[in-house]
Motif scaffolding. Sequence first.
Motif, PDB file in Angstrom:
ATOM      1  N   GLY A 236       2.122  -1.532   4.388  1.00 20.62           N
ATOM      2  CA  GLY A 236       1.607  -0.213   3.633  1.00 20.62           C
ATOM      3  C   GLY A 236       1.996   0.730   4.485  1.00 20.62           C
ATOM      4  N   THR A 237       2.346   0.460   5.945  1.00 21.52           N
ATOM      5  CA  THR A 237       2.718   1.760   6.877  1.00 21.52           C
ATOM      6  C   THR A 237       3.898   2.300   6.951  1.00 21.52           C
ATOM      7  N   PRO A 238       3.979   3.461   7.302  1.00 20.52           N
ATOM      8  CA  PRO A 238       5.563   4.169   7.010  1.00 20.52           C
ATOM      9  C   PRO A 238       6.580   3.218   7.783  1.00 20.52           C
ATOM     10  N   LEU A 239       6.262   2.685   8.916  1.00 19.30           N
ATOM     11  CA  LEU A 239       7.503   1.713   9.581  1.00 19.30           C
ATOM     12  C   LEU A 239       7.805   0.461   8.728  1.00 19.30           C
ATOM     13  N   THR A 240       6.606   0.052   8.170  1.00 23.85           N
ATOM     14  CA  THR A 240       6.706  -1.064   7.258  1.00 23.85           C
ATOM     15  C   THR A 240       7.543  -0.847   6.065  1.00 23.85           C
TER      16      THR A 240
ATOM     17  N   GLN B 267       9.729   1.751   5.765  1.00 25.80           N
ATOM     18  CA  GLN B 267      11.111   1.996   6.337  1.00 25.80           C
ATOM     19  C   GLN B 267      11.910   0.673   6.639  1.00 25.80           C
ATOM     20  N   LEU B 268      11.393  -0.108   7.313  1.00 26.11           N
ATOM     21  CA  LEU B 268      12.215  -1.455   7.372  1.00 26.11           C
ATOM     22  C   LEU B 268      12.441  -2.274   6.112  1.00 26.11           C
ATOM     23  N   MET B 269      11.488  -2.147   5.325  1.00 19.02           N
ATOM     24  CA  MET B 269      11.419  -2.684   4.035  1.00 19.02           C
ATOM     25  C   MET B 269      12.868  -2.140   3.100  1.00 19.02           C
ATOM     26  N   ALA B 270      12.652  -0.789   3.069  1.00 20.88           N
ATOM     27  CA  ALA B 270      13.767  -0.066   2.366  1.00 20.88           C
ATOM     28  C   ALA B 270      14.968  -0.248   3.152  1.00 20.88           C
ATOM     29  N   GLU B 271      15.222  -0.585   4.287  1.00 19.13           N
ATOM     30  CA  GLU B 271      16.583  -0.592   4.826  1.00 19.13           C
ATOM     31  C   GLU B 271      17.084  -2.091   4.931  1.00 19.13           C
ATOM     32  N   GLY B 272      15.945  -3.146   4.169  1.00 16.00           N
ATOM     33  CA  GLY B 272      16.373  -4.399   4.078  1.00 16.00           C
ATOM     34  C   GLY B 272      16.356  -5.303   5.163  1.00 16.00           C
ATOM     35  N   LYS B 273      15.495  -4.682   6.449  1.00 12.90           N
ATOM     36  CA  LYS B 273      15.297  -5.350   7.652  1.00 12.90           C
ATOM     37  C   LYS B 273      14.336  -6.440   7.723  1.00 12.90           C
ATOM     38  N   ILE B 274      13.316  -6.335   6.636  1.00 10.36           N
ATOM     39  CA  ILE B 274      12.072  -7.105   6.752  1.00 10.36           C
ATOM     40  C   ILE B 274      12.044  -7.517   5.200  1.00 10.36           C
TER      41      ILE B 274
ATOM     42  N   SER C 289       9.045  -8.372   2.055  1.00 14.75           N
ATOM     43  CA  SER C 289       7.734  -7.838   1.934  1.00 14.75           C
ATOM     44  C   SER C 289       6.465  -8.767   2.301  1.00 14.75           C
ATOM     45  N   ASP C 290       6.793 -10.032   2.464  1.00 21.21           N
ATOM     46  CA  ASP C 290       5.950 -11.033   2.993  1.00 21.21           C
ATOM     47  C   ASP C 290       5.983 -11.236   4.604  1.00 21.21           C
ATOM     48  N   GLU C 291       6.758 -10.398   5.501  1.00 19.91           N
ATOM     49  CA  GLU C 291       6.622 -10.492   6.789  1.00 19.91           C
ATOM     50  C   GLU C 291       5.936  -9.443   7.366  1.00 19.91           C
ATOM     51  N   ALA C 292       4.992  -8.929   6.630  1.00 17.80           N
ATOM     52  CA  ALA C 292       4.040  -7.942   7.408  1.00 17.80           C
ATOM     53  C   ALA C 292       2.631  -8.032   6.703  1.00 17.80           C
ATOM     54  N   GLY C 293       2.071  -8.984   7.152  1.00 19.57           N
ATOM     55  CA  GLY C 293       0.508  -9.294   6.712  1.00 19.57           C
ATOM     56  C   GLY C 293      -0.181  -9.614   7.743  1.00 19.57           C
ATOM     57  N   LEU C 294      -1.215 -10.725   7.463  1.00 23.93           N
ATOM     58  CA  LEU C 294      -2.211 -11.125   8.435  1.00 23.93           C
ATOM     59  C   LEU C 294      -1.656 -11.892   9.596  1.00 23.93           C
TER      60      LEU C 294
ATOM     61  N   PRO D 192      21.050  -6.196   3.972  1.00 23.46           N
ATOM     62  CA  PRO D 192      20.035  -5.439   2.866  1.00 23.46           C
ATOM     63  C   PRO D 192      20.314  -6.310   1.595  1.00 23.46           C
ATOM     64  N   THR D 193      19.125  -6.354   1.168  1.00 21.23           N
ATOM     65  CA  THR D 193      18.925  -7.025  -0.314  1.00 21.23           C
ATOM     66  C   THR D 193      19.257  -6.219  -1.521  1.00 21.23           C
TER      67      THR D 193
END
Length: 223
Positions: A151-155, A157-164, A166-171, A221-222
């Motif tokens: 949910g952070t701006p960086l995360t 941004q990276l999701m929108a650019e297809g670099k990560i 959604s399941d790669e930023a968590g616990l 990018p997906t």
Amino acid sequence: MDELEALMVDYGPHDVFFVDSILNFPVGHVEALCEEILRRRLRLRWSCYATPVKLGREQASLMARAGCDGMELGSDAAEDGQLERLGKSFDAEVVRRANVHGLEAGLRVCHTVIFGGPGETEASVRATCQALRARRPTAVVAMAGVRLYPGTPLTRQLMAEGKIRSDEAGLLPTFYVEPEVRDFLPGYLQRQAREAGNWISAKTPREIFSTRRCIWTSRTPTT
């Protein structure tokens, strides 16, 4: 202050570290704390995390008089372009002044710096390292890679650019390292740490990279 007094009664004089990530913000917070320490004549040695933004000469001097003997500044970088890309509200000159005010007040000053954030270049890495060497702080905590949180701006941004995904930023800790500096950082930071002599790191940059879960390259990018 009541809690601090109780600690001193129960355990005797001992050092205290305030884990508030920005003890000196908003303006007036750390000042009130220092004034109460002085009013109660507590013989207390303490240190804290602080932001460079509001660290002026008077504030640093008051902290020293109230028993503060060191601070860890969340500087993150010492180059204007990278500070802006990290979304910081201050520039390299603010970091420089905070370092000066802290040292002049007799405080030990440590800078925490993050290398490899989005947009990082070899030039910005070198500029930050050169600035830190010139300022001669007590210590530097150097970290490679930016931790990704949901949910952070960086995360986002990276999701929108297809670099990560959604399941790669968590616990499970995941760190982003800018592809342009992925091969440059380990060796360069290791040399800087060895030459400076005042860098703090539990492991060498190469060991950190080998044990952390890092996002090294841009993905296709997906759709």
